[in-house]
Design an enzyme around this catalytic site. Sequence first.
Site, PDB file in Angstrom:
ATOM      1  N   ASP A   2      86.993  14.215  26.696  1.00 27.67           N
ATOM      2  CA  ASP A   2      88.227  13.679  26.111  1.00 27.67           C
ATOM      3  C   ASP A   2      88.465  12.299  26.698  1.00 27.67           C
ATOM      4  OD1 ASP A   2      88.870  15.893  24.518  1.00 27.67           O
ATOM      5  OD2 ASP A   2      90.009  16.859  26.119  1.00 27.67           O
ATOM      6  N   ASP A  21      88.990  16.242  17.905  1.00 28.00           N
ATOM      7  CA  ASP A  21      90.358  16.773  17.838  1.00 28.00           C
ATOM      8  C   ASP A  21      91.138  16.097  16.722  1.00 28.00           C
ATOM      9  OD1 ASP A  21      89.720  18.287  20.098  1.00 28.00           O
ATOM     10  OD2 ASP A  21      90.546  16.801  21.475  1.00 28.00           O
TER      11      ASP A  21
END
Length: 188
Positions: free
Chosen positions: A136, A150
């Site tokens: 991330d 995402d």
Amino acid sequence: MSENSLQGPAAPSILRRRTFWLLWLGCAAFAYVCDQLTKWWVTSTMIEGQTTPVIPGILQWYFIRNSGAAFSIGENFTWFFTLIMAAVSVAIIVMSRRIGSAWWGVGLGLVLGGALGNLTDRLFRPPSFAMGHVVDFISFPNFAIFNMADMAVVGGVITICLLTLLGVPMNGIKEEDAKAAAEETEND
């Protein structure tokens, strides 16, 4: 009788179905490739924990590895998220045969590409197979840190929710159109 008259006016043609299926596949591939390329870029140019301001005070790159789900929930259940992402991916692939709407192709394609992007991390990134941590790096102040996969999943789910609320069926044939086509076929 022509093939189209046998199907009725409401039935999408085979060519249109192929177009929707290719749109679905293209959106999935686009989301997957964008996700994997940006994760490769982050892991190649940053060290874990590094932050890089993009738009000061609004957006920064913050490289972390997430073993959990959104907001780092369930960090000790990495294997569970691997199974969930695999099941979601298989379900979308099975459902793809029914796509008869361009927007359903886009929505399901984005969800599939995002799920496969994070599934790839879970399967092949350290610490081990099926227990990998997701990369991330997109960070806004006081918000979760996330990635392109995402974003694709959220965008696809929003699209699917809107289609459902608007009454657009996945097969592209509204119930009243199907009834009208059936009545027309019976009258012929």
